[in-house]
Design an enzyme around this catalytic site. Structure first.
Site, short mmCIF file in Angstrom:
data_model
loop_
_atom_site.label_atom_id
_atom_site.label_comp_id
_atom_site.label_asym_id
_atom_site.label_seq_id
_atom_site.Cartn_x
_atom_site.Cartn_y
_atom_site.Cartn_z
N TYR A 19 -32.03 -81.76 14.95
CA TYR A 19 -30.78 -81.60 15.80
C TYR A 19 -30.53 -82.54 16.70
O TYR A 19 -30.19 -82.39 17.94
CB TYR A 19 -30.98 -80.44 16.38
CG TYR A 19 -30.82 -79.03 15.63
CD1 TYR A 19 -29.57 -78.56 15.29
CD2 TYR A 19 -32.08 -78.41 14.95
CE1 TYR A 19 -29.42 -77.47 14.51
CE2 TYR A 19 -31.86 -77.41 14.11
CZ TYR A 19 -30.59 -76.81 13.82
OH TYR A 19 -30.31 -75.96 12.74
N TYR A 147 -32.19 -65.40 13.90
CA TYR A 147 -32.49 -66.65 13.07
C TYR A 147 -33.31 -66.78 12.07
O TYR A 147 -34.35 -66.28 12.10
CB TYR A 147 -32.76 -67.86 14.31
CG TYR A 147 -33.26 -68.74 13.65
CD1 TYR A 147 -32.28 -70.22 13.37
CD2 TYR A 147 -34.56 -69.40 13.37
CE1 TYR A 147 -32.58 -71.27 12.91
CE2 TYR A 147 -34.81 -70.46 13.05
CZ TYR A 147 -33.78 -71.55 12.61
OH TYR A 147 -34.13 -72.81 12.16
N ASP A 247 -39.11 -60.90 9.51
CA ASP A 247 -39.43 -62.13 9.48
C ASP A 247 -40.24 -62.44 10.84
O ASP A 247 -39.83 -62.40 11.82
CB ASP A 247 -38.00 -62.89 9.74
CG ASP A 247 -38.20 -64.55 9.99
OD1 ASP A 247 -39.21 -64.94 10.10
OD2 ASP A 247 -37.20 -65.36 9.90
N LYS A 276 -45.21 -70.90 10.64
CA LYS A 276 -45.49 -71.31 11.95
C LYS A 276 -46.90 -71.19 12.06
O LYS A 276 -47.68 -72.06 11.69
CB LYS A 276 -44.67 -70.73 13.14
CG LYS A 276 -43.14 -71.21 13.06
CD LYS A 276 -42.45 -70.96 14.23
CE LYS A 276 -41.15 -71.68 14.37
NZ LYS A 276 -39.98 -71.16 13.92
C1 LIG Z 1 -38.76 -71.28 12.77
C2 LIG Z 1 -38.28 -69.87 12.12
C3 LIG Z 1 -37.97 -70.00 10.80
C4 LIG Z 1 -38.03 -71.37 9.88
O1 LIG Z 1 -38.98 -71.91 9.70
P1 LIG Z 1 -39.20 -73.48 9.11
O2 LIG Z 1 -40.62 -73.72 9.17
O3 LIG Z 1 -38.64 -74.33 10.47
O4 LIG Z 1 -38.34 -73.30 8.07
C5 LIG Z 1 -37.52 -68.78 10.36
N1 LIG Z 1 -37.53 -67.60 10.99
C6 LIG Z 1 -38.03 -67.73 12.19
C7 LIG Z 1 -38.11 -66.32 12.87
C8 LIG Z 1 -38.32 -68.83 12.96
O5 LIG Z 1 -38.82 -68.72 14.27
#
Ligand SMILES: *Cc1c(COP(=O)(O)O)cnc(C)c1O
Length: 426
Positions: A19, A147, A247, A276
């Site tokens: 970004y 997100y 997620d 992550k």
């Molecule tokens: C960081 C994140 C993503 C995306 O993961 P990337 O490895 O950056 O593609 C998707 N969902 C959530 C909740 C996140 O925090």
């Protein structure tokens, strides 16, 4: 080798950062090494990593056990294609993941980033209904401030006006968005779930799955909400024949105080994404987990396979790192650490609530966020934090801490001192 000045100059002239622009790029400094909770800069200064390098570094940087596991794997087989081959690091990781994950999880699909793990979750949901001839079930339902990544499929889940994806909104598939759950871990508002119900009542025939981040909405503003919302949502999904995708890319692996945030609600989703912290933050790897039924239904219909297969799927070095990280959860009392971090964050950030510029203070597990009334100049704040020996990088209106679980009381004290000082402007 370039000296530090030439290196940052070349970087500014040729390398894109997250970004960031090229003409007037975001604040950026050179890191040369990292250990535990500290990152060392090219000029020798050490910074306490207050945000676990974008929420990944659960057990701290360069953990000897994880590094050792990666080295061992690197010397045997850095990579092999996953089409037609399997290997011990992937199978062992699968066994460990399924043991930790909510009970219904049965199948694991590996990919290389969180966004891709969510794309795969979306494909699973679509193919689950496609295989049953329900091709009209092709929309997703999410909530405001959600997100799920930066790829086009994931941006469409939370790409409305005011979101970080709004510049692409003219190209994004329209889905459904419900009102965000009210803030507060203990603050369930029946009206919040009523909005979900309303949308399901009108559109359940078109909706394949609900997708959201359980208990903590991360990039959408560090918003903490009640697990009761998730319990009610799970019931609604069952009532209306809609899948539930959680997620857990930011929340998974202990970050909120439970192994997964879904555990607070005691629910098992149909599909779940992790990323992550999966490798203890040491190398990129993500996974999409699914219930047995999802795998069986997809494979029992047309085309009989899940239509996805990344080149570096289940990379053995990444799986070895993740195996070591999973083992670490059994080797130290991370729960007590996270509890202690939570208590200290609460105690040392809560006083900021009285400041004129502060709108809210939110803490859960090893996450502490201070929401300001106005958006901050993130680079200016980051620079101030660096001067104080801390690595804290705000976004939007939120200044937050998400330290590694191995941080000491005095290191965390330094971070909260810096947050207080920078926000109070003294
Ligand atoms: C960081 C994140 C993503 C995306 O993961 P990337 O490895 O950056 O593609 C998707 N969902 C959530 C909740 C996140 O925090």
């Amino acid at each position: 080798m370039m000296n530090a000045a030439d290196l940052t100059k070349f970087d500014r002239e040729h390398v894109w950062h997250p970004y960031s622009g090229t003409v007037n790029p975001r604040y950026c400094i050179e890191a040369v090494s990292a250990e535990g909770v500290e990152i060392t800069l090219a000029d020798g200064r050490k910074l306490i990593d207050g945000i676990s390098s974008w929420w990944t570094m659960a057990h701290g940087h360069r953990h000897p056990k994880i590094v050792e596991a990666m080295k061992r794997q690197l010397e045997v087989m850095p990579h092999v294609m996953f089409g037609g081959f399997t290997h011990a690091p992937a199978v062992e990781l699968t066994e460990k993941l399924l043991k930790l994950a909510p009970e219904k999880m049965h199948w694991v699909f590996y990919s290389d980033s969180g966004s891709v793990a969510v794309e795969v979750a979306m494909k699973m949901a679509l193919q689950y209904f496609y295989a049953q001839g329900k091709r009209e079930k092709c929309k997703f339902l999410s909530v405001e401030h959600t997100y799920h990544g930066d790829t086009f499929g994931t941006m469409a889940l939370g790409g409305g006006a005011g979101s970080m994806h709004e510049y692409f909104s003219y190209l994004l598939t329209p889905h459904f968005t419900a009102k965000a759950p009210s803030l507060g871990f203990d603050n369930f508002q029946p009206g919040d779930i009523e909005d979900m119900r309303r949308i399901m009542e009108q559109h359940s025939g078109e909706i394949a799955a609900v997708i959201l981040e359980p208990v903590l909405q991360g990039a959408g503003g560090m918003r903490i909400y009640s697990p009761e919302y998730l319990r009610q949502l799970k019931k609604l999904c069952e009532e209306f024949g809609i899948l539930l995708i959680l997620d857990e890319i930011a929340t998974g692996f202990g970050r909120t105080g439970e192994m997964f945030a879904a555990d607070y609600a005691g629910i098992s989703p149909d599909i779940m994404c992790v990323g992550k912290g999966l490798t203890g933050g040491h190398i990129t790897l993500a996974a999409t987990l699914a219930a047995d039924e999802i795998g069986r239904v997809i494979s029992g219909g047309d085309p009989g396979a899940l239509m996805h297969g990344p080149t570096f799927m289940a990379n053995p070095v990444a799986c070895a790192a993740a195996n070591a990280s999973m083992e670490l959860f059994g080797e130290y009392d991370w729960r007590s650490n996270v509890k202690a971090i939570e208590k200290q964050l609460r105690c040392e950030l809560e006083p900021l609530r009285k400041e004129a510029g502060v709108a809210d203070v939110r803490v859960l597990g090893a996450v502490g966020a201070v929401e300001l009334k106005n958006a901050v100049n993130a680079d200016e704040y980051t620079r101030k934090f660096v001067e104080l020996g801390c690595w804290v990088r705000p976004f939007g209106k939120v200044v937050y801490l998400m330290p590694p679980f191995v941080i000491t009381e005095s290191q965390l004290g330094k971070l909260t001192w810096a947050v207080n000082k920078v926000i109070r402007g003294n």
